[in-house]
Design a protein around this motif. Structure first.
Motif, mmCIF file in Angstrom:
data_model
loop_
_atom_site.group_PDB
_atom_site.id
_atom_site.type_symbol
_atom_site.label_atom_id
_atom_site.label_comp_id
_atom_site.label_asym_id
_atom_site.label_seq_id
_atom_site.Cartn_x
_atom_site.Cartn_y
_atom_site.Cartn_z
ATOM 1 N N LEU A 105 1.129 -1.244 -0.161
ATOM 2 C CA LEU A 105 -0.011 -0.187 0.442
ATOM 3 C C LEU A 105 1.211 1.337 0.050
ATOM 4 O O LEU A 105 1.941 1.174 0.641
ATOM 5 C CB LEU A 105 -0.674 0.009 1.306
ATOM 6 C CG LEU A 105 -2.450 -0.741 1.494
ATOM 7 C CD1 LEU A 105 -2.904 -0.700 2.714
ATOM 8 C CD2 LEU A 105 -2.625 -0.830 -0.084
ATOM 9 N N ASN A 107 -0.790 4.698 0.672
ATOM 10 C CA ASN A 107 -2.263 5.556 0.617
ATOM 11 C C ASN A 107 -1.847 7.332 0.939
ATOM 12 O O ASN A 107 -0.609 7.876 0.999
ATOM 13 C CB ASN A 107 -2.957 5.136 1.628
ATOM 14 C CG ASN A 107 -3.443 4.049 1.839
ATOM 15 O OD1 ASN A 107 -3.254 3.396 1.141
ATOM 16 N ND2 ASN A 107 -4.025 3.451 2.770
ATOM 17 N N SER A 153 -10.293 -6.721 -4.361
ATOM 18 C CA SER A 153 -10.147 -5.708 -2.944
ATOM 19 C C SER A 153 -11.647 -5.367 -2.426
ATOM 20 O O SER A 153 -11.768 -4.957 -3.524
ATOM 21 C CB SER A 153 -8.817 -5.224 -2.844
ATOM 22 O OG SER A 153 -9.228 -4.343 -1.369
ATOM 23 N N SER A 155 -11.656 -2.855 -1.423
ATOM 24 C CA SER A 155 -11.181 -1.715 -1.602
ATOM 25 C C SER A 155 -11.445 -0.631 -2.748
ATOM 26 O O SER A 155 -12.398 0.614 -3.643
ATOM 27 C CB SER A 155 -9.544 -0.618 -1.029
ATOM 28 O OG SER A 155 -9.828 -1.220 0.186
ATOM 29 N N HIS A 160 -12.659 2.813 -1.443
ATOM 30 C CA HIS A 160 -11.899 3.198 -0.083
ATOM 31 C C HIS A 160 -11.326 4.303 -0.356
ATOM 32 O O HIS A 160 -10.294 4.695 -1.205
ATOM 33 C CB HIS A 160 -11.005 2.107 0.706
ATOM 34 C CG HIS A 160 -10.908 2.294 1.478
ATOM 35 N ND1 HIS A 160 -9.962 2.901 1.821
ATOM 36 C CD2 HIS A 160 -10.973 1.274 3.128
ATOM 37 C CE1 HIS A 160 -9.547 3.644 3.078
ATOM 38 N NE2 HIS A 160 -10.274 1.580 4.179
ATOM 39 N N GLN A 163 -6.937 5.197 -1.571
ATOM 40 C CA GLN A 163 -6.786 4.510 -1.730
ATOM 41 C C GLN A 163 -6.946 4.226 -3.731
ATOM 42 O O GLN A 163 -7.313 2.982 -3.986
ATOM 43 C CB GLN A 163 -6.653 2.483 -1.356
ATOM 44 C CG GLN A 163 -6.737 2.738 0.402
ATOM 45 C CD GLN A 163 -6.860 1.482 0.860
ATOM 46 O OE1 GLN A 163 -7.314 0.646 0.089
ATOM 47 N NE2 GLN A 163 -6.351 1.026 1.634
ATOM 48 N N TYR A 166 -4.735 1.797 -5.180
ATOM 49 C CA TYR A 166 -4.510 0.582 -4.698
ATOM 50 C C TYR A 166 -6.085 0.169 -5.351
ATOM 51 O O TYR A 166 -6.388 -0.689 -6.253
ATOM 52 C CB TYR A 166 -4.219 0.535 -3.708
ATOM 53 C CG TYR A 166 -4.905 -0.907 -2.594
ATOM 54 C CD1 TYR A 166 -3.741 -1.760 -2.870
ATOM 55 C CD2 TYR A 166 -6.367 -1.575 -2.255
ATOM 56 C CE1 TYR A 166 -3.794 -2.637 -2.365
ATOM 57 C CE2 TYR A 166 -5.845 -2.784 -1.740
ATOM 58 C CZ TYR A 166 -4.556 -3.167 -1.527
ATOM 59 O OH TYR A 166 -5.232 -4.770 -1.023
ATOM 60 N N ALA A 167 -6.533 0.843 -5.647
ATOM 61 C CA ALA A 167 -7.935 0.646 -5.979
ATOM 62 C C ALA A 167 -7.830 0.290 -7.339
ATOM 63 O O ALA A 167 -8.270 -1.076 -8.050
ATOM 64 C CB ALA A 167 -9.586 1.161 -5.448
ATOM 65 N N THR A 197 -10.412 -10.234 3.488
ATOM 66 C CA THR A 197 -9.681 -8.503 4.434
ATOM 67 C C THR A 197 -9.284 -9.612 5.629
ATOM 68 O O THR A 197 -9.531 -10.831 6.477
ATOM 69 C CB THR A 197 -11.885 -8.816 4.861
ATOM 70 O OG1 THR A 197 -12.731 -8.193 4.158
ATOM 71 C CG2 THR A 197 -11.247 -8.018 6.430
ATOM 72 N N MET A 206 -2.400 2.333 6.518
ATOM 73 C CA MET A 206 -3.812 2.842 6.775
ATOM 74 C C MET A 206 -3.119 4.190 7.511
ATOM 75 O O MET A 206 -3.648 3.799 8.563
ATOM 76 C CB MET A 206 -4.957 1.699 7.279
ATOM 77 C CG MET A 206 -4.651 0.767 6.176
ATOM 78 S SD MET A 206 -5.019 1.051 4.302
ATOM 79 C CE MET A 206 -7.614 0.966 5.499
#
Length: 325
Positions: A105, A107, A153, A155, A160, A163, A166-167, A197, A206
């Protein structure tokens, strides 16, 4: 029920030095798979490298009587992807299972994401799925059997804040897996996506900055986490992941969620919608506006598995609404 085993099967698990990947590798080996434990050994933000993480998992497998080899090549390069698969071929002569799990990640707000926060994330999630997936797929096709599991994910599927990078990478797994499932159906290869999860070291990445978004913060604050207590360890995702890559599972072209011990298929479906009046003239914006509620109402829905299925469902809706005979 007969025990599900992987005797004689060769599995590659990327990102298997920690967290989810480690639990996958250990359980595959316990069920007699031969495992390539791949891990670059980087941090939760994708920095650094060390072969130690993969080697420790391999040692644990061997101490328990299993077969495994360590690999520290990067999934984010084509050379690394080829080397990971070649390690399996050189050692055991085939690849039966690929769990594409490596990731990290970085973020930030959508508008503030830099190339250093976008490119490596896309590389390790999306490009890696090609770089490892393509040579693994070719090896599977040669043998007429294969099981591929891509890691998506929630996300990406549900969204999310903070993110977007990442998404975007994880959301791409849906499109990729759908195509691999269709093409692989001719060669005994299945492909699915898992939305795990789990509490893991990625939590350190995060930051709470996403709480600046009022509606998102409200969703977080109002969420009921009572089922999650003691049920969000990586091991709670392992049974579904391994079932999806087992010989016992013939399901393909699917997306599956793990959350607090609840396992569910996540579907992409099309509402019946509204069919514009008969003829070759497109509807006006005003017609779209006046029928938007019907466009959005789920009602009777279909689950297209190819773009061509949607043509058929459109005809069905048109006939039901009396637009076409």
């Amino acid at each position: 029920m007969t025990d599900i085993r992987f005797d004689g099967r060769v599995a590659i698990v990327t990102g298997a030095g920690n967290g989810l990947g480690k639990t996958y590798a250990l359980e595959l080996a316990r069920r007699r798979a031969r495992v390539v434990v791949n891990d670059l050994g980087g941090s939760g933000s994708g920095t650094g490298a060390s072969a130690m993480a993969a080697e420790l998992v391999v040692q644990e497998i061997r101490d328990a009587g299993g077969e495994a080899i360590a690999n520290a090549d990067s999934v984010a390069t084509r050379e690394g992807g080829n080397a990971i698969v070649q390690a399996a071929l050189d050692t055991w002569g085939k690849v039966d299972v690929l769990i594409s799990n490596a990731g990290f990640l970085r973020n930030n707000r959508f508008e503030d994401l830099t190339d250093q926060e976008i490119d490596p994330i896309i590389d390790v999630h999306l490009k890696a799925a090609f770089y490892v997936g393509q040579p693994a797929y070719r090896a599977m096709r040669a043998k007429g059997y294969g099981r591929i599991l891509f890691t998506g994910s929630a996300s990406a599927m549900f969204g999310h804040a903070w993110q977007a990078n990442y998404a975007a990478g994880k959301g791409a797994m849906l499109g990729l897996s759908n195509v691999v499932a269709i093409e692989g159906s001719a060669y005994g290869i299945t492909s699915n996506v898992i939305l795990p999860t789990a509490s893991s070291r990625l939590e350190a990445e995060m930051t709470p900055g996403f709480m600046e978004i009022p509606e998102f913060a409200k969703a977080f604050q109002n969420a009921d986490f009572s089922l999650a207590q003691e049920r969000i360890g990586p091991e709670f995702n392992t049974p579904l992941a391994l079932y999806l890559v087992s010989e016992a599972c013939t399901a393909t072209h699917g997306v599956y969620s793990c959350n607090s011990g609840r396992y569910a298929r996540v579907r992409i479906c099309a509402a019946e919608g509204w069919v514009s009046p008969k003829g070759s003239v497109p509807p006006t914006l005003e017609q779209i506006a006046s029928n938007f509620e019907q466009i959005c109402t789920l009602g009777e829905y279909t689950e297209p598995m190819t773009p061509y299925d949607e043509f058929t469902s459109a005809v069905k809706a048109a006939r039901k609404q009396g637009v076409y005979p």
